[in-house]
Design a protein around this motif. Structure first.
Motif, PDB file in Angstrom:
ATOM      1  N   LYS A 133       0.833  -1.205   0.000  1.00 42.13           N
ATOM      2  CA  LYS A 133       0.000   0.000   0.000  1.00 42.13           C
ATOM      3  C   LYS A 133       0.867   1.254   0.000  1.00 42.13           C
ATOM      4  N   VAL A 134       1.925   1.237   0.804  1.00 39.71           N
ATOM      5  CA  VAL A 134       2.849   2.371   0.852  1.00 39.71           C
ATOM      6  C   VAL A 134       3.481   2.617  -0.514  1.00 39.71           C
ATOM      7  N   LEU A 135       3.893   1.536  -1.176  1.00 42.07           N
ATOM      8  CA  LEU A 135       4.511   1.680  -2.492  1.00 42.07           C
ATOM      9  C   LEU A 135       3.538   2.265  -3.503  1.00 42.07           C
ATOM     10  N   SER A 136       2.292   1.834  -3.452  1.00 40.26           N
ATOM     11  CA  SER A 136       1.306   2.367  -4.402  1.00 40.26           C
ATOM     12  C   SER A 136       1.112   3.863  -4.195  1.00 40.26           C
ATOM     13  N   VAL A 137       1.123   4.323  -2.956  1.00 43.44           N
ATOM     14  CA  VAL A 137       1.004   5.763  -2.671  1.00 43.44           C
ATOM     15  C   VAL A 137       2.241   6.500  -3.162  1.00 43.44           C
ATOM     16  N   LEU A 138       3.413   5.941  -2.883  1.00 36.08           N
ATOM     17  CA  LEU A 138       4.667   6.562  -3.311  1.00 36.08           C
ATOM     18  C   LEU A 138       4.703   6.732  -4.829  1.00 36.08           C
TER      19      LEU A 138
ATOM     20  N   ILE B  51      18.990   4.919   7.267  1.00 39.98           N
ATOM     21  CA  ILE B  51      18.327   6.139   7.709  1.00 39.98           C
ATOM     22  C   ILE B  51      16.829   5.873   7.834  1.00 39.98           C
ATOM     23  N   THR B  52      16.138   6.751   8.539  1.00 38.84           N
ATOM     24  CA  THR B  52      14.698   6.610   8.736  1.00 38.84           C
ATOM     25  C   THR B  52      13.941   7.530   7.793  1.00 38.84           C
ATOM     26  N   LEU B  53      12.981   6.961   7.069  1.00 36.80           N
ATOM     27  CA  LEU B  53      12.025   7.742   6.282  1.00 36.80           C
ATOM     28  C   LEU B  53      10.634   7.189   6.577  1.00 36.80           C
ATOM     29  N   TYR B  54       9.747   8.051   7.028  1.00 41.03           N
ATOM     30  CA  TYR B  54       8.396   7.595   7.357  1.00 41.03           C
ATOM     31  C   TYR B  54       7.569   7.365   6.092  1.00 41.03           C
ATOM     32  N   ASN B  55       6.621   6.449   6.197  1.00 40.17           N
ATOM     33  CA  ASN B  55       5.802   6.074   5.046  1.00 40.17           C
ATOM     34  C   ASN B  55       4.923   7.225   4.570  1.00 40.17           C
ATOM     35  N   PRO B  56       4.817   7.414   3.262  1.00 40.73           N
ATOM     36  CA  PRO B  56       3.884   8.416   2.746  1.00 40.73           C
ATOM     37  C   PRO B  56       2.446   7.941   2.903  1.00 40.73           C
ATOM     38  N   ILE B  57       1.588   8.832   3.361  1.00 38.88           N
ATOM     39  CA  ILE B  57       0.180   8.519   3.601  1.00 38.88           C
ATOM     40  C   ILE B  57      -0.675   9.592   2.941  1.00 38.88           C
ATOM     41  N   GLU B  58      -1.728   9.182   2.236  1.00 41.08           N
ATOM     42  CA  GLU B  58      -2.624  10.133   1.575  1.00 41.08           C
ATOM     43  C   GLU B  58      -3.619  10.703   2.591  1.00 41.08           C
ATOM     44  N   ASN B  59      -3.148  11.628   3.416  1.00 38.93           N
ATOM     45  CA  ASN B  59      -3.963  12.115   4.528  1.00 38.93           C
ATOM     46  C   ASN B  59      -5.263  12.768   4.075  1.00 38.93           C
ATOM     47  N   ASP B  60      -5.212  13.628   3.056  1.00 38.37           N
ATOM     48  CA  ASP B  60      -6.435  14.303   2.587  1.00 38.37           C
ATOM     49  C   ASP B  60      -7.435  13.301   2.020  1.00 38.37           C
TER      50      ASP B  60
ATOM     51  N   GLU C  49       5.526  -4.813  14.295  1.00 39.47           N
ATOM     52  CA  GLU C  49       5.184  -3.919  13.205  1.00 39.47           C
ATOM     53  C   GLU C  49       6.469  -3.249  12.746  1.00 39.47           C
ATOM     54  N   GLY C  50       6.381  -2.508  11.660  1.00 43.96           N
ATOM     55  CA  GLY C  50       7.497  -1.678  11.225  1.00 43.96           C
ATOM     56  C   GLY C  50       7.195  -0.237  11.543  1.00 43.96           C
ATOM     57  N   TYR C  51       6.204   0.294  10.842  1.00 43.13           N
ATOM     58  CA  TYR C  51       5.650   1.621  11.111  1.00 43.13           C
ATOM     59  C   TYR C  51       4.220   1.522  10.628  1.00 43.13           C
ATOM     60  N   SER C  52       3.319   1.232  11.523  1.00 47.65           N
ATOM     61  CA  SER C  52       1.983   0.765  11.194  1.00 47.65           C
ATOM     62  C   SER C  52       1.192   1.767  10.357  1.00 47.65           C
ATOM     63  N   THR C  53       0.839   1.348   9.139  1.00 47.41           N
ATOM     64  CA  THR C  53      -0.014   2.173   8.289  1.00 47.41           C
ATOM     65  C   THR C  53      -1.396   2.327   8.905  1.00 47.41           C
TER      66      THR C  53
END
Length: 378
Positions: free
Chosen positions: A19-24, A179-188, A291-295
């Motif tokens: 899901k994260v990849l599809s948003v990215l 390094i740490t990069l947080y997952n992109p999330i389609e907040n709107d 978990e890793g960084y829970s979507t």
């Protein structure tokens, strides 16, 4: 010339990383990058969506779309790729060439394949979506620990999706380039879809608890059901909604039936739009072993839903060390005591919600995508 990016992932099934990849891939600036996505198997709920945004190819294709001969060839190739052929030969025969950056987007098989890339000019990046110390699920991919370590040491950069995941990478593989990069999330989009009308039943109890995820051992919904049963038996007015599906569904259904929980527990199955269910609940619970960084937790917070979670990678960051929810010991008793504590002190929910509202800007998609694009430009 735009940099050519290759993303490699096994499939586009319904997991968090997919899901994260599809948003990215949807939101990355296409004027800056020429992007190819390669899957090993052309399956998953995000496959059709991703095709709209990038060059898409698959090594094995989709077995459901093949005739009899095609399915036989698929099985032979599948066996060769996953059981017989060496990684470098798989790369040489099947993986797209001529890219400037090669990205293994999930730990495990794809990371092993790209570590044997013969493209000496390409920068190599590996994404890790879990805490590999507490959830070291990739051991079956490698012959031994040394091969695994050498695989990761071949990457120029390794991305952990939380500080816990990043620290685990550095410790396991004796490296300092994670390094740490947080997952992109389609907040709107999440907020918009949460406001779509769905006919939902009224509460049967005063507190509705909700959770979203696959029915697999990692999510530990079996222990969540035991906790809910115990709380209900002790007089707490709660109901539980679980959205998702998976291999453990018969186990969960049997427990619900045996303990007469049909009136307070609902298994909703997989929902294309889970957000109205979250919006009409009071507490989001994460019962996971790891978990890793829970979507799912991130999405709950975007919808201003207080969270109770077991101690997993990324939760301190997501909940701002307990300001936006409660982190319990990662055990059945810990989860029970944590939910009980919040139910006994419902004023906590208002406090959590207030803090969630104060820190919504951290989930802005534009900020997350800028960091990711800067990674590929550096």
């Amino acid at each position: 010339m735009k940099p050519k990016l290759l993303f490699l992932i096994e499939s586009l099934s319904g997991g968090g990383a997919e899901k994260v990849l599809s948003v990215l891939l949807k939101h990355i600036d296409k004027t800056k990058f020429d992007i190819t996505l390669c899957t090993i198997v052309d399956t998953g709920i995000y496959a059709a969506e991703v095709r709209k945004y990038v060059n898409y190819t698959s090594v094995l294709g989709n077995p459901q779309k093949k005739g009899l001969l095609g399915k036989i060839l698929y099985k032979i190739l599948y066996l060769l790729i996953y059981r017989i052929l060496p990684s470098q030969l798989i790369y040489t025969l099947f993986i797209p060439k001529g890219n400037d950056i090669e990205i293994a987007f999930v730990e495990g098989f794809c990371t092993k394949i790209l570590s044997h890339s013969t493209n000496k000019k390409a920068q190599k990046i590996a994404w890790v979506h879990t805490d590999l110390i507490n959830n070291h699920w990739i051991t079956s991919v490698y012959k031994n620990e040394e091969e695994e370590k050498q695989s990761y040491q071949k990457y120029d950069k390794i991305i952990g999706v939380s500080n816990t995941a990043t620290n685990a990478i550095n410790r396991l593989y004796s490296i300092n380039n994670a390094i740490t990069l947080y997952n992109p999330i389609e907040n709107d989009n999440i907020i918009k879809r949460a406001n779509e009308f769905i006919s939902l039943p009224p509460k049967t109890q005063s507190i509705r608890i909700v959770t979203v995820g696959r029915f697999v051992p990692q999510k530990a919904y079996d222990r969540l059901l035991r906790v809910i049963n115990r709380l209900y038996e002790n007089g707490y007015p709660i109901e539980l909604w679980i959205l998702g599906d998976g291999e453990q569904r018969p186990i969960l259904e049997e427990y619900i039936h045996t303990h007469s929980l049909n009136e307070i527990v609902t298994l909703w199955g997989f929902q294309k739009n889970p957000y109205p269910y979250l919006k009409h609940s009071d507490i989001f619970v994460c019962s996971s072993v790891s978990e890793g960084y829970s979507t799912a937790v991130t999405e709950a917070l975007i919808l201003e839903l207080p969270v109770i979670t077991t101690a997993c990678s990324g939760m301190d960051e997501l909940l701002l060390n307990g300001k936006c929810g409660l982190i319990t010991e990662n055990s059945e008793s810990g989860l029970y005591e944590g939910i009980k504590h919040v139910l006994d002190n419902t004023n906590l929910l208002a406090s959590y919600k207030q803090n969630i509202l104060k820190h919504q800007e951290r989930f802005l998609l534009s900020n997350q995508m800028t960091q990711i694009e800067n990674l590929f430009k550096s």
